[in-house]
Design a protein around this motif. Structure first.
Motif, short mmCIF file in Angstrom:
data_model
loop_
_atom_site.label_atom_id
_atom_site.label_comp_id
_atom_site.label_asym_id
_atom_site.label_seq_id
_atom_site.Cartn_x
_atom_site.Cartn_y
_atom_site.Cartn_z
N PRO A 118 52.67 57.83 18.28
CA PRO A 118 51.78 57.24 19.29
C PRO A 118 52.39 55.98 19.90
N VAL A 119 52.05 55.76 21.15
CA VAL A 119 52.48 54.57 21.88
C VAL A 119 51.24 53.89 22.46
N ALA A 120 51.14 52.59 22.27
CA ALA A 120 50.01 51.86 22.86
C ALA A 120 50.04 51.98 24.38
N TYR A 121 48.86 52.07 24.96
CA TYR A 121 48.75 52.25 26.42
C TYR A 121 48.48 50.89 27.06
N PRO A 122 49.26 50.46 28.02
CA PRO A 122 49.05 49.14 28.60
C PRO A 122 47.73 49.07 29.37
N ASP A 123 47.13 47.90 29.33
CA ASP A 123 45.93 47.63 30.13
C ASP A 123 46.35 46.86 31.36
N PHE A 124 46.57 47.58 32.45
CA PHE A 124 47.07 46.93 33.66
C PHE A 124 46.01 46.02 34.30
N THR A 125 44.72 46.20 33.92
CA THR A 125 43.67 45.33 34.48
C THR A 125 43.61 43.99 33.76
N ARG A 126 44.35 43.86 32.66
CA ARG A 126 44.34 42.64 31.84
C ARG A 126 42.91 42.26 31.42
N GLY A 127 42.16 43.25 30.96
CA GLY A 127 40.84 43.01 30.39
C GLY A 127 39.67 43.34 31.30
N SER A 128 39.92 43.55 32.59
CA SER A 128 38.81 43.79 33.51
C SER A 128 38.29 45.22 33.48
N TRP A 129 38.89 46.07 32.67
CA TRP A 129 38.45 47.46 32.60
C TRP A 129 37.03 47.58 32.08
N VAL A 130 36.51 46.57 31.41
CA VAL A 130 35.18 46.67 30.81
C VAL A 130 34.08 46.66 31.87
N ASN A 131 34.39 46.26 33.08
CA ASN A 131 33.37 46.12 34.12
C ASN A 131 33.21 47.41 34.92
N LEU A 132 31.97 47.87 35.06
CA LEU A 132 31.70 49.06 35.88
C LEU A 132 31.87 48.71 37.35
N ARG A 133 32.40 49.65 38.11
CA ARG A 133 32.55 49.48 39.56
C ARG A 133 32.77 50.86 40.16
N THR A 134 32.60 50.95 41.45
CA THR A 134 32.77 52.24 42.11
C THR A 134 34.25 52.54 42.32
N GLY A 135 34.54 53.78 42.53
CA GLY A 135 35.90 54.23 42.82
C GLY A 135 35.81 55.47 43.69
N LEU A 136 36.25 56.58 43.14
CA LEU A 136 36.18 57.82 43.91
C LEU A 136 34.73 58.30 44.08
N ASP A 137 33.80 57.73 43.30
CA ASP A 137 32.38 58.02 43.52
C ASP A 137 31.81 57.07 44.56
N SER A 138 32.52 56.89 45.65
CA SER A 138 32.16 55.92 46.67
C SER A 138 30.82 56.27 47.32
N ARG A 139 30.15 55.24 47.80
CA ARG A 139 28.90 55.45 48.53
C ARG A 139 29.22 55.94 49.94
N GLU A 140 28.33 56.79 50.46
CA GLU A 140 28.56 57.36 51.79
C GLU A 140 28.61 56.27 52.85
N SER A 141 29.57 56.34 53.73
CA SER A 141 29.72 55.38 54.82
C SER A 141 30.42 56.08 55.97
N ALA A 142 30.30 55.48 57.15
CA ALA A 142 30.79 56.14 58.36
C ALA A 142 32.16 55.61 58.77
N MET A 143 32.91 56.44 59.49
CA MET A 143 34.14 55.96 60.14
C MET A 143 33.74 55.11 61.34
N PRO A 144 34.20 53.88 61.44
CA PRO A 144 33.86 53.07 62.61
C PRO A 144 34.25 53.79 63.90
N PRO A 145 33.43 53.65 64.95
CA PRO A 145 33.75 54.32 66.21
C PRO A 145 35.07 53.82 66.79
N VAL A 146 35.76 54.71 67.46
CA VAL A 146 37.04 54.36 68.08
C VAL A 146 36.78 53.85 69.48
N ALA A 147 37.29 52.65 69.77
CA ALA A 147 37.05 52.04 71.09
C ALA A 147 37.74 52.87 72.17
#
Length: 485
Positions: A456-485
């Motif tokens: 086994p090899v230890a897996y690095p924590d690239f967040t340096r501890g911030s992994w404990v916090n919940l946040r959105t990612g690919l489960d993003s909230r629905e939003s629109a593409m801004p209109p093109v001028a």
């Protein structure tokens, strides 16, 4: 033929020196290391990995939104099969313009530019003809996002230089092949305040995103394990003289024993488990079968005059990584491109209430499911109704456009559209530099584990501890593409 950059001895020697490097890192003063698993001692304890300290003034990029871009101006580095194929997709996204293209072979830049003009798009500037042509392109002030689609050995350096030039970067898989390079990209992103994202198109697959939503809605109960892979018979393409420029991808099989490309199977499972968003990968152990496939294919199908007959293949046909998480889950990530078999990314997720498996069903979706209390009798059920119910908003919104504009069943266009949308709307990226590093880490970690007999090899924590916090990612909230001028 361009000079390929030197590949480190760690990878050249199949990890023999990586183990030594890890040991040397463990002895270095002033460095932090991932903690061994509880109760693991002696030869069973995970090999440590070094966590470099964050420099003064360097800050996390977690939940940092993009500045609003009215138009996203894209520069492309690498115009082989992948880069040239993606150019049209970038140009098709509303509010996106390809402003520059670059390849060491100048004729490729001209060809892509001509094709975009034929499609009615503005002609991008052309760069090429030398190994450092991309550096000249990065000096331009009309590029917001650099898309990098060169061979793997160039990704780290070109991604880093793009960030240092003040651009955001989206890099094909993997973003880097060694741990110190992955940390360097994390640190460079934090220092430059520019986002670097893995171009992980399969994470935007329709089944993968539905699986993610089902997991987050609790359909599987407590998720306990997942299984993904990149199982793709590439033997014909690997021996093609035209598909992979200078045979770069086949040559990796002569250099190292590693899981070269596990991200397509690992990333959707990691996203469904909220890796870096409440859980994290902690330990990896790898196994590899004997390298038989490429030599066997060459023996049967390749003429004796072909340059490949001077090569010795050392990478195992099937490389499997078993990964533990902080919450006690287990992920199995496989890589096999040298065996005869139908294509599969597996995409299996299981918990206390049921299981989903992709590439196994007989319906049009290709998936099958079994969840309580809906199902019983030990019989798999079709996935179709569940995918319709849990269809991700991106597919409901632009699924038709994706089918018309994107390769790989539309995943490519979904990735490109969403990347442009978050930049134009000033949102946080779904995939950040920490996800990118974590999903690519099995490449060097498997080298170390395999060289140590599967230890086994230890897996690095690239967040340096911030992994404990919940946040959105690919489960993003629905939003629109801004209109093109």
């Amino acid at each position: 033929m361009p000079e390929l950059p030197a590949v480190s001895r760690r990878l050249l020697l199949g990890g023999a020196l990586a183990t030594g490097a890890a040991a040397a890192g463990a002895a270095a003063a002033g460095t932090a290391h991932a903690a061994p698993a509880a109760g693991a001692v002696g030869a069973h304890a995970p090999l440590p990995v070094r966590t470099p300290p964050r420099r003064r003034g360097q800050r996390s990029m977690i939940d940092v939104p993009f500045d609003v871009h009215g138009t996203v101006r894209v520069g492309i580095i690498g115009l082989g099969n992948r880069g040239s194929g993606m150019a049209e997709g970038w140009a098709a996204v509303p509010g996106c313009r390809v402003t520059a293209v670059c390849d060491i072979r100048a004729n490729r830049a001209a060809s892509v530019a001509n094709r975009l003009v034929a499609l009615g798009r503005p002609r991008p500037a052309e760069h090429g003809g030398s190994a450092d042509a991309y550096a000249q392109m990065l000096k331009r002030d009309d590029i917001d996002l650099v898309y990098i689609a060169t061979p793997w050995e160039f990704h780290h350096q070109q991604g880093k230089e793009a960030l240092e030039a003040g651009k955001h970067a989206i890099v094909e898989l993997p973003v880097a092949t060694e741990l110190d390079e992955l940390w360097d990209l994390v640190d460079t992103s934090e220092r430059t305040r520019r986002h670097l994202m893995l171009a992980e198109n399969c994470s935007y697959g329709r089944n993968e995103l539905a699986m993610l939503k089902m997991a987050h809605d609790g359909l599987f109960g407590d998720v306990t394990n997942g299984h993904g892979g990149y199982l793709h018979d590439l033997r014909e393409l690997l021996f093609s003289d035209t598909y992979y420029t200078d045979s770069w991808r086949r040559l990796w099989h002569t250099r190292s024993t590693a899981s070269f490309y596990p991200m397509h199977g690992l990333a959707p499972i990691a996203a469904a488990m909220d890796i870096n968003r409440g859980d994290r990968m902690t330990v990896l152990r790898a196994t590899a079968t004997e390298p038989k496939g490429l030599a066997d294919y060459r023996e049967r199908f390749i003429d004796r005059s072909h340059p490949s007959w001077k090569e010795t293949y050392i990478n195992g046909d099937l490389v499997t990584c078993l990964i533990d998480t902080a919450k006690g889950r287990v992920i199995r990530a496989e890589h096999d491109v040298s065996s005869p078999r139908p294509y599969s990314r597996i995409n299996s997720l299981a918990g206390s209430h049921g299981i989903f498996e992709d590439y196994a069903g007989t319906s049009a979706t290709g998936g099958r499911i079994y969840v309580e209390p809906d199902h019983g009798g030990h019989s798999w059920r079709a996935f179709d109704a569940y995918r319709k119910e849990f269809d991700h908003w991106l597919w409901r919104t632009i699924g038709d456009d994706a089918a018309n504009n994107g390769g790989h069943g539309g995943m490519d266009y979904i990735l490109q559209w969403r990347t442009v949308q978050v930049m134009r709307a000033g949102l946080v990226p779904d995939i950040d530099v920490y996800d990118s590093a974590a999903w690519c880490a099995p490449v060097p970690l498997s080298v170390t584990s395999l060289a140590a007999g599967g230890r086994p090899v230890a897996y690095p924590d690239f967040t340096r501890g911030s992994w404990v916090n919940l946040r959105t990612g690919l489960d993003s909230r629905e939003s629109a593409m801004p209109p093109v001028a």
